[in-house]
Design a protein around this motif. Structure first.
Motif, PDB file in Angstrom:
ATOM      1  N   TRP A  33       0.843  -1.193   0.000  1.00  0.00           N
ATOM      2  CA  TRP A  33       0.000   0.000   0.000  1.00  0.00           C
ATOM      3  C   TRP A  33       0.878   1.241   0.000  1.00  0.00           C
ATOM      4  O   TRP A  33       1.964   1.242   0.586  1.00  0.00           O
ATOM      5  CB  TRP A  33      -0.899   0.034   1.244  1.00  0.00           C
ATOM      6  CG  TRP A  33      -2.101  -0.837   1.164  1.00  0.00           C
ATOM      7  CD1 TRP A  33      -2.186  -2.158   1.478  1.00  0.00           C
ATOM      8  CD2 TRP A  33      -3.411  -0.449   0.745  1.00  0.00           C
ATOM      9  NE1 TRP A  33      -3.461  -2.629   1.280  1.00  0.00           N
ATOM     10  CE2 TRP A  33      -4.236  -1.592   0.831  1.00  0.00           C
ATOM     11  CE3 TRP A  33      -3.967   0.760   0.312  1.00  0.00           C
ATOM     12  CZ2 TRP A  33      -5.589  -1.573   0.505  1.00  0.00           C
ATOM     13  CZ3 TRP A  33      -5.313   0.779  -0.018  1.00  0.00           C
ATOM     14  CH2 TRP A  33      -6.106  -0.365   0.069  1.00  0.00           C
ATOM     15  N   SER A  34       0.398   2.300  -0.634  1.00  0.00           N
ATOM     16  CA  SER A  34       1.124   3.567  -0.574  1.00  0.00           C
ATOM     17  C   SER A  34       0.148   4.730  -0.539  1.00  0.00           C
ATOM     18  O   SER A  34      -1.036   4.577  -0.865  1.00  0.00           O
ATOM     19  CB  SER A  34       2.062   3.722  -1.782  1.00  0.00           C
ATOM     20  OG  SER A  34       1.367   4.255  -2.915  1.00  0.00           O
ATOM     21  N   LYS A  39       1.498   6.910  -6.397  1.00  0.00           N
ATOM     22  CA  LYS A  39       0.999   5.811  -7.232  1.00  0.00           C
ATOM     23  C   LYS A  39       1.842   5.589  -8.479  1.00  0.00           C
ATOM     24  O   LYS A  39       2.090   4.428  -8.863  1.00  0.00           O
ATOM     25  CB  LYS A  39      -0.460   6.059  -7.614  1.00  0.00           C
ATOM     26  CG  LYS A  39      -0.695   7.296  -8.475  1.00  0.00           C
ATOM     27  CD  LYS A  39      -2.176   7.453  -8.819  1.00  0.00           C
ATOM     28  CE  LYS A  39      -2.406   8.669  -9.715  1.00  0.00           C
ATOM     29  NZ  LYS A  39      -3.836   8.819 -10.066  1.00  0.00           N
ATOM     30  N   GLU A  40       2.290   6.647  -9.128  1.00  0.00           N
ATOM     31  CA  GLU A  40       3.000   6.470 -10.393  1.00  0.00           C
ATOM     32  C   GLU A  40       4.334   5.746 -10.222  1.00  0.00           C
ATOM     33  O   GLU A  40       4.582   4.749 -10.904  1.00  0.00           O
ATOM     34  CB  GLU A  40       3.176   7.824 -11.085  1.00  0.00           C
ATOM     35  CG  GLU A  40       1.861   8.403 -11.584  1.00  0.00           C
ATOM     36  CD  GLU A  40       2.059   9.623 -12.444  1.00  0.00           C
ATOM     37  OE1 GLU A  40       2.838  10.507 -12.036  1.00  0.00           O
ATOM     38  OE2 GLU A  40       1.459   9.681 -13.527  1.00  0.00           O
ATOM     39  N   PRO A  41       5.234   6.200  -9.335  1.00  0.00           N
ATOM     40  CA  PRO A  41       6.482   5.444  -9.174  1.00  0.00           C
ATOM     41  C   PRO A  41       6.260   4.033  -8.649  1.00  0.00           C
ATOM     42  O   PRO A  41       6.945   3.094  -9.077  1.00  0.00           O
ATOM     43  CB  PRO A  41       7.297   6.295  -8.189  1.00  0.00           C
ATOM     44  CG  PRO A  41       6.319   7.176  -7.510  1.00  0.00           C
ATOM     45  CD  PRO A  41       5.251   7.424  -8.521  1.00  0.00           C
ATOM     46  N   ARG A  61      -3.690   1.880  -3.064  1.00  0.00           N
ATOM     47  CA  ARG A  61      -3.291   3.247  -2.717  1.00  0.00           C
ATOM     48  C   ARG A  61      -4.475   3.929  -2.038  1.00  0.00           C
ATOM     49  O   ARG A  61      -5.632   3.584  -2.261  1.00  0.00           O
ATOM     50  CB  ARG A  61      -2.868   4.026  -3.948  1.00  0.00           C
ATOM     51  CG  ARG A  61      -4.007   4.289  -4.945  1.00  0.00           C
ATOM     52  CD  ARG A  61      -3.523   5.079  -6.139  1.00  0.00           C
ATOM     53  NE  ARG A  61      -4.601   5.550  -6.989  1.00  0.00           N
ATOM     54  CZ  ARG A  61      -5.028   4.940  -8.084  1.00  0.00           C
ATOM     55  NH1 ARG A  61      -4.483   3.794  -8.444  1.00  0.00           N
ATOM     56  NH2 ARG A  61      -6.003   5.476  -8.814  1.00  0.00           N
ATOM     57  N   ALA A  62      -4.165   4.910  -1.202  1.00  0.00           N
ATOM     58  CA  ALA A  62      -5.227   5.595  -0.469  1.00  0.00           C
ATOM     59  C   ALA A  62      -4.762   6.983  -0.083  1.00  0.00           C
ATOM     60  O   ALA A  62      -3.556   7.242   0.013  1.00  0.00           O
ATOM     61  CB  ALA A  62      -5.613   4.808   0.781  1.00  0.00           C
ATOM     62  N   ILE A 277      13.863   4.915 -10.972  1.00  0.00           N
ATOM     63  CA  ILE A 277      12.418   5.010 -11.212  1.00  0.00           C
ATOM     64  C   ILE A 277      11.854   6.234 -10.503  1.00  0.00           C
ATOM     65  O   ILE A 277      11.076   7.002 -11.084  1.00  0.00           O
ATOM     66  CB  ILE A 277      11.705   3.722 -10.738  1.00  0.00           C
ATOM     67  CG1 ILE A 277      12.079   2.552 -11.649  1.00  0.00           C
ATOM     68  CG2 ILE A 277      10.180   3.931 -10.726  1.00  0.00           C
ATOM     69  CD1 ILE A 277      11.555   1.199 -11.189  1.00  0.00           C
ATOM     70  N   PHE A 278      12.237   6.457  -9.270  1.00  0.00           N
ATOM     71  CA  PHE A 278      11.762   7.636  -8.544  1.00  0.00           C
ATOM     72  C   PHE A 278      12.207   8.923  -9.228  1.00  0.00           C
ATOM     73  O   PHE A 278      11.458   9.898  -9.289  1.00  0.00           O
ATOM     74  CB  PHE A 278      12.264   7.610  -7.097  1.00  0.00           C
ATOM     75  CG  PHE A 278      11.426   6.780  -6.176  1.00  0.00           C
ATOM     76  CD1 PHE A 278      10.182   7.226  -5.748  1.00  0.00           C
ATOM     77  CD2 PHE A 278      11.858   5.538  -5.732  1.00  0.00           C
ATOM     78  CE1 PHE A 278       9.393   6.467  -4.904  1.00  0.00           C
ATOM     79  CE2 PHE A 278      11.083   4.767  -4.889  1.00  0.00           C
ATOM     80  CZ  PHE A 278       9.840   5.232  -4.470  1.00  0.00           C
ATOM     81  N   GLU A 279      13.431   8.922  -9.745  1.00  0.00           N
ATOM     82  CA  GLU A 279      13.949  10.125 -10.406  1.00  0.00           C
ATOM     83  C   GLU A 279      13.138  10.477 -11.648  1.00  0.00           C
ATOM     84  O   GLU A 279      13.014  11.652 -12.015  1.00  0.00           O
ATOM     85  CB  GLU A 279      15.423   9.933 -10.759  1.00  0.00           C
ATOM     86  CG  GLU A 279      16.336   9.989  -9.541  1.00  0.00           C
ATOM     87  CD  GLU A 279      17.794   9.706  -9.871  1.00  0.00           C
ATOM     88  OE1 GLU A 279      18.080   9.295 -11.032  1.00  0.00           O
ATOM     89  OE2 GLU A 279      18.646   9.878  -8.982  1.00  0.00           O
TER      90      GLU A 279
END
Length: 288
Positions: A33-34, A39-41, A61-62, A277-279
């Protein structure tokens, strides 16, 4: 409120059933969960992790306030959670999170529509007459995390009285009941509706439909595809930002039954591949 709790309960039950169906297969799975801001990364990380470990990531996700309450007040099916560090720290104190790692720092900003130019250059301007502020006062009554942070920013800037006067009388302040996350499986939730009921979308709708001129959001929200080309951003002086309110982290749930895989997931997120990926989404992981 009772109606919302019932809806959440049903949703959480469905979520549990979905997870059970995975357990009947040979393919190992992990429930992650995030915060919906991430959500995108995380959707991309999940795809890469599945390929690397030949497994299935059941992802949910929430809104942050909903996730915070679900973690601290209820037991819901999850192995890994990524959200604001302040929530993870509280959950760890309560014995709900076994361990967590810092991910990155964000910042809080003021936004307005490009097509509706307003004379705002600092947080102080939000306390001046004539500036309509998008905010959800009712959410502060049940300690919505984002609302509480924004309220503290306003207090620190010394503009609380003027800010409150500048909130239009009739504003939408919807929310998502945290109990839903415990009753419904992630794959059965209506995420679009949940996203739209978050603090960020609620205040953005105020400026989008011209009910307000400006609002305060986390900068990550401004990078969502549906938002980024429509807005102007004004930074907020860091001296007004509450300590710890800009930090995000990722943790392993204490009662997870898949801790070995959860640790592999954390390592993957914090790896060089995860960093890249985060970058892609303008998020820089903290140095180890």
């Amino acid at each position: 409120m009772l109606k919302k709790l019932l809806i959440i309960g049903v949703a959480l039950t469905v979520l549990t059933a979905g997870i059970a169906s995975h357990s009947q297969r040979d393919i190992p799975y992990l429930v992650v969960w995030s915060s919906y801001l991430l959500k995108e990364p995380f959707m991309e990380i999940n795809r890469e992790f599945e390929k690397a470990y030949n497994c299935k990531v059941v992802y949910g996700r929430a809104p942050e306030a909903t996730l915070a309450r679900a973690i601290t007040k209820y037991d819901f099916s999850a192995d890994v959670i990524a959200t604001r560090s302040v929530t993870l720290k509280e959950a760890q104190t309560l014995g709900k999170i076994e361990e967590y790692k810092p991910l990155f720092e964000s910042r809080w900003v003021i936004i307005s529509l490009k097509e509706n130019p307003v004379k705002v250059s600092s947080i102080k301007d939000l306390g001046k007459p004539g500036i309509r502020v998008g905010f959800c006062p009712k959410r502060t009554e049940y300690n919505d995390l984002s609302c509480v942070i924004v309220e503290k920013i306003v207090e620190n800037a010394g503009i609380k009285e003027g800010f409150w006067k500048n909130i239009p009388e009739k504003v939408a302040c919807g929310g998502v009941c945290a109990l839903v996350l415990s009753a419904v499986k992630p794959q059965y939730l209506d995420y679009e509706s949940m996203d739209r009921n978050s603090y960020y979308w609620q205040v953005f709708s105020h400026i989008y439909y011209k009910r307000a001129d400006v609002c305060i959001v986390d900068e990550i929200f401004t990078r969502l595809p549906e938002v980024r080309d429509k807005i102007k951003i004004v930074p907020i002086d860091p001296e007004y930002i509450p300590h710890g309110s800009t930090s995000f982290g990722i943790g392993i749930v204490t009662y997870s039954r898949r801790k070995d895989m959860a640790r592999k997931y954390l390592s993957f997120v914090l790896s060089e591949k995860g960093r890249k990926i985060f970058e892609k989404y303008n998020l820089k992981l903290v140095d180890r």
